[in-house]
Design a protein around this motif. Structure first.
Motif, PDB file in Angstrom:
ATOM      1  N   ALA B 290      32.310  15.718 -24.945  1.00 55.78           N
ATOM      2  CA  ALA B 290      32.086  16.685 -26.024  1.00 55.78           C
ATOM      3  C   ALA B 290      33.100  16.456 -27.136  1.00 55.78           C
ATOM      4  N   ARG B 291      34.324  16.118 -26.735  1.00 53.31           N
ATOM      5  CA  ARG B 291      35.368  15.907 -27.715  1.00 53.31           C
ATOM      6  C   ARG B 291      35.036  14.730 -28.623  1.00 53.31           C
ATOM      7  N   ARG B 294      32.607  15.767 -31.167  1.00 60.14           N
ATOM      8  CA  ARG B 294      33.227  16.636 -32.154  1.00 60.14           C
ATOM      9  C   ARG B 294      34.055  15.815 -33.143  1.00 60.14           C
ATOM     10  N   TYR B 359      33.341  22.114 -39.288  1.00 57.22           N
ATOM     11  CA  TYR B 359      33.884  22.386 -37.970  1.00 57.22           C
ATOM     12  C   TYR B 359      32.879  23.104 -37.065  1.00 57.22           C
ATOM     13  N   GLY B 360      32.236  24.140 -37.615  1.00 58.64           N
ATOM     14  CA  GLY B 360      31.241  24.898 -36.842  1.00 58.64           C
ATOM     15  C   GLY B 360      30.150  23.978 -36.324  1.00 58.64           C
ATOM     16  N   SER B 361      29.672  23.113 -37.211  1.00 60.81           N
ATOM     17  CA  SER B 361      28.602  22.198 -36.821  1.00 60.81           C
ATOM     18  C   SER B 361      29.093  21.240 -35.750  1.00 60.81           C
ATOM     19  N   ALA B 362      30.345  20.805 -35.927  1.00 63.72           N
ATOM     20  CA  ALA B 362      30.888  19.851 -34.961  1.00 63.72           C
ATOM     21  C   ALA B 362      30.937  20.482 -33.579  1.00 63.72           C
ATOM     22  N   ARG B 363      31.357  21.740 -33.555  1.00 65.14           N
ATOM     23  CA  ARG B 363      31.439  22.420 -32.259  1.00 65.14           C
ATOM     24  C   ARG B 363      30.073  22.579 -31.637  1.00 65.14           C
ATOM     25  N   ARG B 364      29.123  22.981 -32.502  1.00 62.49           N
ATOM     26  CA  ARG B 364      27.773  23.161 -31.974  1.00 62.49           C
ATOM     27  C   ARG B 364      27.179  21.829 -31.534  1.00 62.49           C
ATOM     28  N   ALA B 366      28.782  19.311 -30.415  1.00 60.57           N
ATOM     29  CA  ALA B 366      29.403  18.891 -29.168  1.00 60.57           C
ATOM     30  C   ALA B 366      28.913  19.724 -28.005  1.00 60.57           C
ATOM     31  N   ALA B 367      28.420  20.929 -28.300  1.00 59.03           N
ATOM     32  CA  ALA B 367      27.985  21.824 -27.238  1.00 59.03           C
ATOM     33  C   ALA B 367      26.581  21.489 -26.739  1.00 59.03           C
ATOM     34  N   ARG B 383      24.448  32.203 -32.480  1.00 56.12           N
ATOM     35  CA  ARG B 383      25.517  33.154 -32.216  1.00 56.12           C
ATOM     36  C   ARG B 383      24.989  34.595 -32.247  1.00 56.12           C
TER      37      ARG B 383
END
Ligand SMILES: Nc1ncnc2c1ncn2[C@@H]1O[C@H](COP(=O)(O)OP(=O)(O)O)[C@@H](O)[C@H]1O
Ligand SMILES: [Mg+2]
Lengths: 224, 822
Positions: B290-291, B294, B359-364, B366-367, B383
């Motif tokens: 995931a990292r 991201r 950042y938000g997109s990156a987290r999503r 990676a999720a 969310r």
């Protein structure tokens, strides 16, 4: 073209690409589909089934050859006229993504009429809705319906304009075997009870069994 | 993996371009702002600092200037190598068209000398009967070398010197820049023989320190002694301060652009990530952590940020220089300044904004679960909205309560703060609640078009409702922009009403008003005498204004403004509406009501006023008068104030039926003086305020552009997500026109929603602002109808414009996309 011919294609050729990437998807296909019959188009993957359906339904322009639907020749029609032909004379049932998610089942069913600015014929549409067992689902959104129910709504939508022909491209492709059987029964009933003409593309032999007639394609040619 | 992603990015050129445009716009604005502010400040600050002044003795008040004898005494001090007396005085330049040139005349005149003050740009130094002009002023006044100019002096007389030179000026310290230079000797006659300051030069630095002490011992209280180094430092500080304040205003625009850009960028990343969900899932399935995903998305963002910032910085510099060159007065030079700091700030902002929005997109991204690769309809998790509802609800309720609690017109500072804070809280709350508001507003509309509307309207409204969060976010640029503009327009409307009503209250209809032609300038004392002597004038009152330190008993209240007047003339000419107590100035002071409320004062309280250095008076408050915030805080008897401390003469009001005709004739030859009446007075007040509003309306333009951007972005995203649906529609017999119309209607629905919310919020916030600023009741307020009309038309226009491109894309969507089974 005789009165009981719904669709006739002659010398239909479709070539994609050019040079090394040239693919002849259809190679001089002659085929007719009779009114009030349930026809299946079969063949291995890549044989040109979908391409044939797209050309015949006016979704794609053939490289060569002619297509008649209910006495109207499609080749040479303007984009606008083609749109009108699709709206008024052809019904579609797709494999998936059939329905508009924001419209209720009833709104989806009457969408083609809505687009044409026509009022639905109440008795006929009632009959279709009842026959397909959708009476108590009319105000549901597609997301609230099962896959089989969605395909039923799609069938009702395809019938509601009383089209010359209903095209179905792999209508059971995304369904489990029970729902598949249900949809096939449905298409069968469209033909038997409402006198519709159905052309179904499938590579499932069990689906083809339910048809009145099977057209088999291989390498862009009709082989049976 | 990175290479795969970058290649992927290249494949989505359209979106990449949109995102880059957003960054370029934001960063470009920012860098341009920096260039413009630094350059204007540098230009206004003049050329390089002067090096020919070691010590400067400066009069603190115009009246305490140095006599020639005093100058000579300073010149005679040991170690002084050069002495230069600088005169500054009233000189009103009449432009080529006979009107007053746009320079404040108060200290515009000076005497020419051969110090570093003047840098000749054209012609030569003036001799008797001649004049040199600042080059910008000359350009603005339409005068050039060889022309004869008319200059009005402090006593109202005029001279007609020939312009022989144009100069640029190098100011010392924070001095105001004079723009008319007469011959040195002649300036004693024209501007008075006193020197505003005396500049001394020394041979060595050692002399400088010693001399400074000596000068200080000679020079008395109302003068100050500074060294050249101090003055240079002061000037640098002033230039920097000016640059900063110009920049602060302009950076607001840049910030708006960046914030809106952030929305566009975030939206685009959401799109890109949504499109690549399956790709990410595949990567995860084959072993990417995931990292790694991201980091890949963030790296991509950084690359785009750097790219966009580079283009933005270059464009910003060009834009800034271009704007400066375009708006530069003809025949003047601009000191173009590109500071590395501005460029660095632009870069930092650009990259930061991009990475933060990604950042938000990156987290999503990676999720995304690896199994998503196996599904055909891989979707991203959403969310929850609950915390949003709570935060927004608390803000709105709290804000409304705060405003309600302070709805009276007798606000002190705390009350003003609470009220304004409440309004801002409501606004923020509404922004937080925007998705719910969108649902609340659009659901009934959807029901309505469900019954009555055609298929276009039905689909358009329902599409807008599909993702209320996105709809609300899209509309937010419009909401904020229109809200701001509307708020200020309400204040403007209220100000016009208040200024009009109070002026009509205070000034009788037949009164003639004599004012300086330039707002903020002063009238010479001879004007009062002249008005009184004019036939047709029955009585005249001079309104001067001076800052005054005040206290109520022992409680110091800081500084306010006082207007010492002749009570008899005051009563005779003006009709001050006294709302409490009496208006009898012979018995005490009359205070502006708002001023009294603000400082918790009432009739009967005794004020301690420091009317002149060392002179305090204890004056009871006899009454409160109704006026607007810009008026004198205190009226009092002029007998209480020493004549030379009564302040700046702002206006003379004259009563008498023949006064207007008489004064028109008397001042016909004085373009620096305006003779008008009550209506003219109101008009002038309102016009001054409208100028301020014009700046704010410019923000509406910026908000519109940004709103178009945001809406285009969202629509493009929606169209992309709905390719299959659009294909189904087209297959079922919807024409291209129909598809286009659906997208356009959706766009109009979104913008109208955003605009309507903006208008409502703006009117509400405007009502509070005028309540706080002008101390008017919260309701009813005048709604600026033309503004609202422009707003409504603007909304529809934005909707239509923003939809052009996405609608065209939608109408070209491949029908087969709907049918294809992959
Ligand atoms: N848009 C297209 N461009 C290029 N080749 C295509 C396109 N559509 C179909 N083909 C090719 O035409 C042939 C027939 O495809 P298709 O009609 O989809 O077959 P089937 O539906 O029987 O699996 C295939 O070889 C396919 O690769
Ligand atoms: Mg196929």
């Amino acid at each position: 073209m005789t009165a009981d011919t719904a669709v006739r294609a002659s010398g239909l050729t479709k070539v994609f690409g050019s040079g090394g990437a040239r693919v002849v998807a259809l190679d001089g296909v002659d085929v007719t589909f009779e009114r009030g019959r349930f026809a299946a188009v079969m063949g291995p993957s890549g044989s040109g089934k979908s391409t044939l359906m797209h050309c015949v339904a006016g979704l794609e322009r053939p490289t060569d050859g002619t297509v008649h639907i209910g006495g109207t020749e499609l080749t040479g029609l303007s984009e606008q006229k083609l749109t009108a032909v699709r709206r008024d004379r052809i019904g579609f049932v797709f494999q998936a993504f059939n329905l508009l998610p924001t419209l209720s089942a009833w709104e989806n069913i009457t969408l083609p009429l809505d687009l044409a600015g026509k009022k639905p014929d109440q008795t006929y549409s009632d009959a279709v809705v009842d026959a397909l067992g959708l009476r108590d689902r009319l105000h549901h959104r597609p997301a609230q319906l099962s896959g089989g129910q969605q395909q039923r709504v799609a069938c009702a939508r395809a019938l509601v304009t009383r089209p010359d022909v209903v095209f179905a491209d792999e209508p059971t492709g995304a369904l489990d075997s029970r729902s598949s059987a249900e949809v096939l029964t449905l298409l069968r009933r469209c033909v038997d009870e409402f006198g519709a003409t159905v052309v179904m593309v499938t590579h499932d032999p069990r689906a083809a069994e339910r048809a009145d007639r099977v057209v088999t394609l291989a390498d862009g040619r009709v082989v049976a | 993996m990175l290479r795969a992603m970058l290649r992927d990015l290249r494949a989505h050129k359209g979106r990449l371009a949109m995102m880059l445009a957003a960054i370029v716009l934001g960063v470009g604005f920012m860098v341009a702002t920096w260039v413009v502010s630094d350059s204007t400040a540098r230009t206004a600050g003049g050329g390089a600092a002067r090096t020919d002044v070691a010590i400067c003795a400066q009069a603190l008040e115009p009246e305490s200037g140095f006599t020639p004898a005093e100058r000579d005494r300073l010149a005679a001090l040991p170690g002084v190598t050069r002495t230069n007396g600088v005169r500054l005085g009233y000189a009103a330049l009449v432009a080529a068209d006979g009107k007053l040139a746009g320079v404040w005349p108060d200290r515009a005149g000076t005497g020419w000398d051969d110090s570093q003050r003047f840098v000749l740009a054209d012609g030569r130094a003036p001799r008797a009967g001649e004049l040199a002009l600042g080059e910008q002023v000359a350009a603005a006044a339409g005068l050039t070398v060889g022309d004869t100019a008319r200059v009005i002096l402090a006593d109202g007389s005029s001279v007609r010197p020939v312009v022989v030179g144009l100069f640029t000026y190098r100011p010392l310290g924070a001095e105001p820049i004079p723009s008319l230079a007469f011959a040195g000797d002649e300036s004693a006659v024209l501007l008075g023989d006193r020197f505003d300051r005396v500049e001394l030069a020394t041979a060595s630095a050692a002399d400088e320190t010693r001399l400074a002490l000596q000068v200080k011992s000679i020079v008395d209280g109302e003068r100050e002694v500074r060294t050249g180094a101090e003055l240079t430092a002061e000037r640098e500080r002033m230039v920097a301060d000016n640059a900063r304040s110009v920049r602060e205003v302009m950076l607001v625009f840049a910030a708006v652009a960046l914030v809106a850009g952030m929305f566009v960028i975030a939206n685009t990343f959401t799109m890109l990530v949504a499109q690549r969900t399956r790709q990410f899932a595949l990567l995860r399935a084959v072993g990417a952590s995931a990292r790694q995903v991201r980091v890949a998305v963030l790296t991509e963002a950084a690359v785009i940020g750097v790219l966009g910032s580079t283009v933005g910085a270059v464009l910003g510099v060009l834009l800034g220089i271009g704007a400066l060159a375009a708006f530069r007065p003809e025949g003047t030079t601009v000191a173009y300044t590109v500071s590395p700091f501005g460029i660095a700030a632009g870069y930092l902002a650009g990259v930061l904004v991009t990475v933060v929005s990604a950042y938000g997109s990156a987290r999503r991204g990676a999720a995304v679960a690896p199994v998503a690769a196996l599904r055909t309809d891989a979707a991203l998790p959403r969310r929850a909205l609950l915390s949003r509802a709570i935060v927004g609800g608390v803000l709105v309720v709290g804000g409304v309560a705060a405003v309600a609690a302070t709805s009276g017109v007798d606000l002190d500072n705390t009350g003003r703060f609470v009220s304004m804070g409440g309004a801002i809280a409501v606004w923020l709350g509404l922004v937080v609640l925007a998705p719910f508001l969108a649902m609340a507003a659009l659901r009934p509309l959807a029901t309505l078009v469900g019954w009555r509307g055609g298929p276009t309207a039905k689909l358009a409204v329902r599409n807008a409702l599909r993702d209320p969060r996105r709809t609300a976010a899209t509309a937010s640029a419009l909401t904020v922009g229109l809200g701001l503009v509307c708020g200020f327009a309400v204040v403007g409307e209220s100000f016009a009403n208040v200024a009009g009503a109070t002026t009509r209250d205070q000034v009788p209809a037949g009164t003639t008003v004599v004012q300086p032609a330039l707002d903020g300038s002063r009238l010479g004392p001879e004007v009062v005498t002249k008005v009184r002597a004019t036939p047709g004038v029955a009585a005249a009152v001079a309104l001067t204004r001076a800052p005054v330190e005040w206290a109520a008993g022992d409680r110091p209240l800081g500084t306010t403004s006082m207007s010492p007047v002749d009570p008899a003339a005051f009563e005779r000419v003006l009709t001050m509406p006294v709302v409490e107590g009496s208006g009898d100035l012979r018995r005490g002071a009359v205070v502006l009501r708002g001023n009294a409320d603000l400082n918790r004062l009432d009739v009967g309280d005794t004020l301690t006023l420091t009317v002149a250095p060392g002179v305090t008076r204890r004056v009871p408050i006899v009454g409160l008068y109704r006026g607007w915030e810009g008026q004198p805080g205190i009226f009092l008897d002029e007998a209480l104030v020493p004549a030379e401390h009564r302040g700046v003469l702002e206006a003379v009001y004259a009563a008498g039926s023949g006064a207007r005709a008489g004064l028109d004739a008397a001042f016909a030859d004085r373009p620096d003086i305006l003779v008008t009446d009550r209506d003219g007075l109101v008009e002038r007040l309102v016009k001054g305020f409208e100028l301020v509003l014009a700046v704010i309306y410019a923000m509406f333009g910026a908000a519109l552009v940004i709103a178009v951007f945001g809406v285009v972005n969202t629509l493009a995203l929606s169209v992309l997500e709905r390719t299959r649906e659009i294909g189904v529609l087209r297959a079922l017999g919807a024409g291209r026109t129909f598809v286009r119309r659906v997208v356009r209607r959706e766009s109009i629905v979104i913008t109208c929603y955003g605009g309507a919310l903006g208008l409502l919020v703006g009117i509400g916030v405007g009502a509070v602002m005028q309540h706080v600023m002008l101390l008017q009741p919260l309701w009813p307020v005048g709604v600026p109808v033309p503004m609202v009309a422009i707003g409504v038309v603007g909304m529809v226009l934005v909707g239509v414009l923003a939809a052009v491109w996405p609608a065209r894309r939608a109408s070209r969507a491949d029908i087969l996309a709907a049918v294809a089974t992959e």
